[in-house]
Design a protein around this motif. Structure first.
Motif, PDB file in Angstrom:
ATOM      1  N   THR A   1      43.937  36.449  38.253  1.00  0.00           N
ATOM      2  CA  THR A   1      42.923  36.787  39.233  1.00  0.00           C
ATOM      3  C   THR A   1      41.565  36.374  38.712  1.00  0.00           C
ATOM      4  OG1 THR A   1      41.886  38.580  40.520  1.00  0.00           O
ATOM      5  CG2 THR A   1      42.590  39.129  38.283  1.00  0.00           C
ATOM      6  N   GLY A   2      40.642  36.123  39.598  1.00  0.00           N
ATOM      7  CA  GLY A   2      39.265  35.879  39.190  1.00  0.00           C
ATOM      8  C   GLY A   2      38.527  37.191  39.053  1.00  0.00           C
ATOM      9  N   GLY A   3      37.243  37.094  38.767  1.00  0.00           N
ATOM     10  CA  GLY A   3      36.424  38.298  38.674  1.00  0.00           C
ATOM     11  C   GLY A   3      36.257  38.780  37.247  1.00  0.00           C
ATOM     12  N   ARG A   4      35.328  39.734  37.098  1.00  0.00           N
ATOM     13  CA  ARG A   4      34.957  40.206  35.759  1.00  0.00           C
ATOM     14  C   ARG A   4      36.124  40.909  35.070  1.00  0.00           C
ATOM     15  NH1 ARG A   4      30.227  43.663  38.102  1.00  0.00           N
ATOM     16  NH2 ARG A   4      31.833  43.722  39.708  1.00  0.00           N
ATOM     17  N   ASN A   5      36.836  41.760  35.798  1.00  0.00           N
ATOM     18  CA  ASN A   5      37.948  42.480  35.163  1.00  0.00           C
ATOM     19  C   ASN A   5      39.072  41.523  34.774  1.00  0.00           C
ATOM     20  OD1 ASN A   5      37.665  45.489  37.234  1.00  0.00           O
ATOM     21  ND2 ASN A   5      36.453  44.807  35.528  1.00  0.00           N
ATOM     22  N   GLY A   6      39.381  40.588  35.650  1.00  0.00           N
ATOM     23  CA  GLY A   6      40.428  39.609  35.346  1.00  0.00           C
ATOM     24  C   GLY A   6      40.065  38.759  34.144  1.00  0.00           C
TER      25      GLY A   6
ATOM     26  N   GLY B   1      45.894  33.769  42.160  1.00  0.00           N
ATOM     27  CA  GLY B   1      46.004  34.544  43.399  1.00  0.00           C
ATOM     28  C   GLY B   1      44.997  34.075  44.430  1.00  0.00           C
ATOM     29  N   ASP B   2      43.883  33.545  43.935  1.00  0.00           N
ATOM     30  CA  ASP B   2      42.900  32.974  44.852  1.00  0.00           C
ATOM     31  C   ASP B   2      41.977  32.051  44.079  1.00  0.00           C
ATOM     32  OD1 ASP B   2      40.028  35.159  45.227  1.00  0.00           O
ATOM     33  OD2 ASP B   2      41.286  34.852  43.472  1.00  0.00           O
ATOM     34  N   GLU B   3      41.188  31.308  44.833  1.00  0.00           N
ATOM     35  CA  GLU B   3      40.256  30.362  44.208  1.00  0.00           C
ATOM     36  C   GLU B   3      39.056  30.181  45.108  1.00  0.00           C
ATOM     37  OE1 GLU B   3      40.359  28.438  40.774  1.00  0.00           O
ATOM     38  OE2 GLU B   3      38.553  29.212  41.738  1.00  0.00           O
ATOM     39  N   ARG B   4      37.945  30.039  44.473  1.00  0.00           N
ATOM     40  CA  ARG B   4      36.744  29.687  45.219  1.00  0.00           C
ATOM     41  C   ARG B   4      36.828  28.175  45.472  1.00  0.00           C
ATOM     42  NH1 ARG B   4      33.549  33.206  41.230  1.00  0.00           N
ATOM     43  NH2 ARG B   4      34.524  35.246  41.475  1.00  0.00           N
ATOM     44  N   PHE B   5      36.722  27.759  46.746  1.00  0.00           N
ATOM     45  CA  PHE B   5      36.977  26.350  47.081  1.00  0.00           C
ATOM     46  C   PHE B   5      35.738  25.519  46.738  1.00  0.00           C
ATOM     47  CE2 PHE B   5      39.593  23.133  48.614  1.00  0.00           C
ATOM     48  CZ  PHE B   5      39.001  22.384  49.616  1.00  0.00           C
TER      49      PHE B   5
ATOM     50  N   ARG C   1      34.359  28.464  39.704  1.00  0.00           N
ATOM     51  CA  ARG C   1      35.787  28.475  40.035  1.00  0.00           C
ATOM     52  C   ARG C   1      36.541  29.430  39.109  1.00  0.00           C
ATOM     53  NH1 ARG C   1      38.877  24.852  42.963  1.00  0.00           N
ATOM     54  NH2 ARG C   1      40.522  24.925  41.388  1.00  0.00           N
ATOM     55  N   ASN C   2      37.534  30.123  39.664  1.00  0.00           N
ATOM     56  CA  ASN C   2      38.315  31.063  38.856  1.00  0.00           C
ATOM     57  C   ASN C   2      39.038  30.349  37.721  1.00  0.00           C
ATOM     58  OD1 ASN C   2      37.540  33.293  40.381  1.00  0.00           O
ATOM     59  ND2 ASN C   2      39.254  33.060  41.808  1.00  0.00           N
ATOM     60  N   ASP C   3      39.550  29.135  37.990  1.00  0.00           N
ATOM     61  CA  ASP C   3      40.294  28.454  36.906  1.00  0.00           C
ATOM     62  C   ASP C   3      39.343  27.995  35.800  1.00  0.00           C
ATOM     63  OD1 ASP C   3      41.005  25.043  38.080  1.00  0.00           O
ATOM     64  OD2 ASP C   3      39.213  26.254  38.300  1.00  0.00           O
TER      65      ASP C   3
ATOM     66  N   THR D   1      37.367  46.939  48.719  1.00  0.00           N
ATOM     67  CA  THR D   1      38.843  47.010  48.605  1.00  0.00           C
ATOM     68  C   THR D   1      39.505  45.648  48.777  1.00  0.00           C
ATOM     69  OG1 THR D   1      39.485  47.406  50.928  1.00  0.00           O
ATOM     70  CG2 THR D   1      38.823  49.352  49.631  1.00  0.00           C
ATOM     71  N   HIS D   2      38.753  44.562  48.767  1.00  0.00           N
ATOM     72  CA  HIS D   2      39.441  43.255  48.856  1.00  0.00           C
ATOM     73  C   HIS D   2      40.224  42.989  47.576  1.00  0.00           C
ATOM     74  CE1 HIS D   2      35.900  41.342  46.734  1.00  0.00           C
ATOM     75  NE2 HIS D   2      36.859  40.597  46.236  1.00  0.00           N
ATOM     76  N   VAL D   3      41.290  42.205  47.744  1.00  0.00           N
ATOM     77  CA  VAL D   3      42.043  41.678  46.598  1.00  0.00           C
ATOM     78  C   VAL D   3      42.266  40.198  46.865  1.00  0.00           C
ATOM     79  CG1 VAL D   3      43.221  43.807  45.873  1.00  0.00           C
ATOM     80  CG2 VAL D   3      44.224  42.391  47.661  1.00  0.00           C
ATOM     81  N   ALA D   4      42.364  39.410  45.812  1.00  0.00           N
ATOM     82  CA  ALA D   4      42.381  37.952  45.944  1.00  0.00           C
ATOM     83  C   ALA D   4      41.188  37.583  46.837  1.00  0.00           C
ATOM     84  CB  ALA D   4      43.730  37.459  46.457  1.00  0.00           C
ATOM     85  N   SER D   5      41.434  36.786  47.887  1.00  0.00           N
ATOM     86  CA  SER D   5      40.340  36.538  48.847  1.00  0.00           C
ATOM     87  C   SER D   5      40.721  37.077  50.209  1.00  0.00           C
ATOM     88  CB  SER D   5      40.003  35.040  48.896  1.00  0.00           C
ATOM     89  OG  SER D   5      39.366  34.637  47.697  1.00  0.00           O
TER      90      SER D   5
ATOM     91  N   PRO E   1      32.878  37.335  52.742  1.00  0.00           N
ATOM     92  CA  PRO E   1      31.635  38.067  52.463  1.00  0.00           C
ATOM     93  C   PRO E   1      31.200  37.956  51.000  1.00  0.00           C
ATOM     94  CG  PRO E   1      33.456  39.589  52.912  1.00  0.00           C
ATOM     95  CD  PRO E   1      33.961  38.216  53.176  1.00  0.00           C
ATOM     96  N   LYS E   2      32.152  37.667  50.119  1.00  0.00           N
ATOM     97  CA  LYS E   2      31.791  37.464  48.708  1.00  0.00           C
ATOM     98  C   LYS E   2      31.652  35.967  48.481  1.00  0.00           C
ATOM     99  CE  LYS E   2      33.205  38.148  43.894  1.00  0.00           C
ATOM    100  NZ  LYS E   2      34.209  38.730  42.957  1.00  0.00           N
ATOM    101  N   PRO E   3      30.503  35.499  48.060  1.00  0.00           N
ATOM    102  CA  PRO E   3      30.331  34.045  47.897  1.00  0.00           C
ATOM    103  C   PRO E   3      31.250  33.487  46.825  1.00  0.00           C
ATOM    104  CG  PRO E   3      28.427  35.263  47.047  1.00  0.00           C
ATOM    105  CD  PRO E   3      29.307  36.261  47.707  1.00  0.00           C
TER     106      PRO E   3
ATOM    107  N   THR F   1      33.929  29.812  51.332  1.00  0.00           N
ATOM    108  CA  THR F   1      35.211  29.144  51.550  1.00  0.00           C
ATOM    109  C   THR F   1      36.107  29.294  50.335  1.00  0.00           C
ATOM    110  OG1 THR F   1      34.057  27.534  52.942  1.00  0.00           O
ATOM    111  CG2 THR F   1      36.306  26.973  52.272  1.00  0.00           C
ATOM    112  N   ARG F   2      37.313  29.781  50.587  1.00  0.00           N
ATOM    113  CA  ARG F   2      38.230  30.084  49.487  1.00  0.00           C
ATOM    114  C   ARG F   2      39.659  29.709  49.873  1.00  0.00           C
ATOM    115  NH1 ARG F   2      36.908  34.809  46.277  1.00  0.00           N
ATOM    116  NH2 ARG F   2      34.671  34.986  45.970  1.00  0.00           N
ATOM    117  N   ILE F   3      40.554  29.854  48.899  1.00  0.00           N
ATOM    118  CA  ILE F   3      42.000  29.728  49.138  1.00  0.00           C
ATOM    119  C   ILE F   3      42.614  31.016  48.592  1.00  0.00           C
ATOM    120  CG2 ILE F   3      44.103  28.431  48.564  1.00  0.00           C
ATOM    121  CD1 ILE F   3      42.355  25.986  48.074  1.00  0.00           C
TER     122      ILE F   3
ATOM    123  N   ASP G   1      31.350  51.131  40.641  1.00  0.00           N
ATOM    124  CA  ASP G   1      31.263  50.440  41.945  1.00  0.00           C
ATOM    125  C   ASP G   1      32.654  50.257  42.556  1.00  0.00           C
ATOM    126  OD1 ASP G   1      31.269  46.907  41.186  1.00  0.00           O
ATOM    127  OD2 ASP G   1      31.883  48.577  39.912  1.00  0.00           O
ATOM    128  N   LYS G   2      33.705  50.591  41.800  1.00  0.00           N
ATOM    129  CA  LYS G   2      35.071  50.484  42.351  1.00  0.00           C
ATOM    130  C   LYS G   2      35.664  51.848  42.691  1.00  0.00           C
ATOM    131  CE  LYS G   2      34.656  46.175  41.522  1.00  0.00           C
ATOM    132  NZ  LYS G   2      35.567  45.380  40.692  1.00  0.00           N
ATOM    133  N   ALA G   3      34.922  52.907  42.426  1.00  0.00           N
ATOM    134  CA  ALA G   3      35.493  54.259  42.606  1.00  0.00           C
ATOM    135  C   ALA G   3      35.839  54.521  44.064  1.00  0.00           C
ATOM    136  CB  ALA G   3      34.514  55.308  42.082  1.00  0.00           C
TER     137      ALA G   3
END
Ligand code: 6PG
Length: 260
Positions: free
Chosen positions: A42-47, A73-77, A85-87, A156-160, A182-184, A187-189, A210-212
């Protein structure tokens, strides 16, 4: 559908280290049982935090990196090599530091590559790549991933898969293009919920206050269209890995005894 299990750690650093240790063990067990392992990043800070913790884990090289299949699981296009990019971020956090078999690392297509600016065509191509990798015993259009990891967004989004967006409602396709996220970037996959649910284990990573609210909503019976994290579960196991801050608003009935 597996009932969510929760593990709460003292803070996000310990959560990342403990999750990394857990992933090492899970990969080793899969490789011992079936000769290889399949993990969705997954992308993101926790991943990325988990990957960085794995990079410095003492038992890291107990994994046979040459027999590990990595998917996203997803990618910023965005164009290949774009720092957002997550990768790109996963390679910096861990992948460039371990002897993976490049043929077993499956990044999602980049903008400006074989599919140009067409995220939908790129998504369809990734779905075909997943289908080609699925074996008869997987009984479906994607491999039966050993572990599929998902960061959880504050909405509560997961992946994109964002609340109320078309992609979260997809029931047929395994990978879709996402527009107007909504999260820049917009455009994603993304894998869809049916693809996510093909995994043996789904691990949801949520750290920080912020995730509580997102954790409390997703774990209190919300619908998957309104709260996509609520629809992310594995065939055998659904594991929420939280820190104390992200667990702070969980109803008493759900909150584990004490931070691990
Ligand atoms: O492309 C992305 O942005 C991620 O895949 C996304 O799903 C992320 O995991 C969540 O937004 C949580 O991100 P944080 O861990 O940074 O809060």
């Amino acid at each position: 559908m597996s009932t969510p299990q929760l593990v709460v750690h003292r803070d996000k650093e310990l959560m990342a280290q403990a999750a990394a240790a857990r992933l090492i063990t899970r990969i080793i067990d899969a490789q011992a049982a079936r000769g290889s392992a399949s993990v969705v990043l997954t992308g993101g800070r926790n991943g990325n935090g988990l990957l960085a913790a794995l990079r410095s884990a003492p038992a890291r090289d107990a994994i046979d990196w040459s027999r590990l299949d990595l998917w996203w699981g997803d990618e910023r296009f965005l164009p290949e090599g774009d720092p957002d990019r997550n990768d790109t971020q996963a390679r910096a956090a861990l992948l460039d530091d371990v002897p993976l078999d490049p043929a077993r690392v499956h990044p999602m297509p980049a903008a400006g590559g074989a599919y140009g600016a067409d995220a939908d065509a790129a998504a369809a191509a990734y779905a075909e790549e997943l289908a080609a990798a699925a074996r008869p015993e997987d009984l479906g259009p994607v491999p039966r991933f050993d572990v599929l990891m998902l960061g959880v967004g504050p909405d509560t989004h997961v992946a994109s898969l964002f609340p109320e967006h078309p992609a979260v409602r997809e029931t047929e396709r395994t990978v879709v293009g996402v527009h107007g996220a909504p999260k820049p970037p917009p455009t994603r996959i993304s894998l869809t919920l049916p693809a996510i649910r093909s995994a043996r284990e789904v691990w949801l990573l949520a750290a920080g206050e912020d995730k509580a609210q997102a954790a409390a909503v997703a774990l209190s019976g919300a619908g998957e269209v309104q709260a996509p994290a609520a629809g992310a579960y594995g065939r055998k196991r659904t594991l929420w890995l939280l820190d104390a801050a992200a667990a702070a608003r969980l109803p008493g009935t759900l909150s584990p005894a004490a931070p691990a």
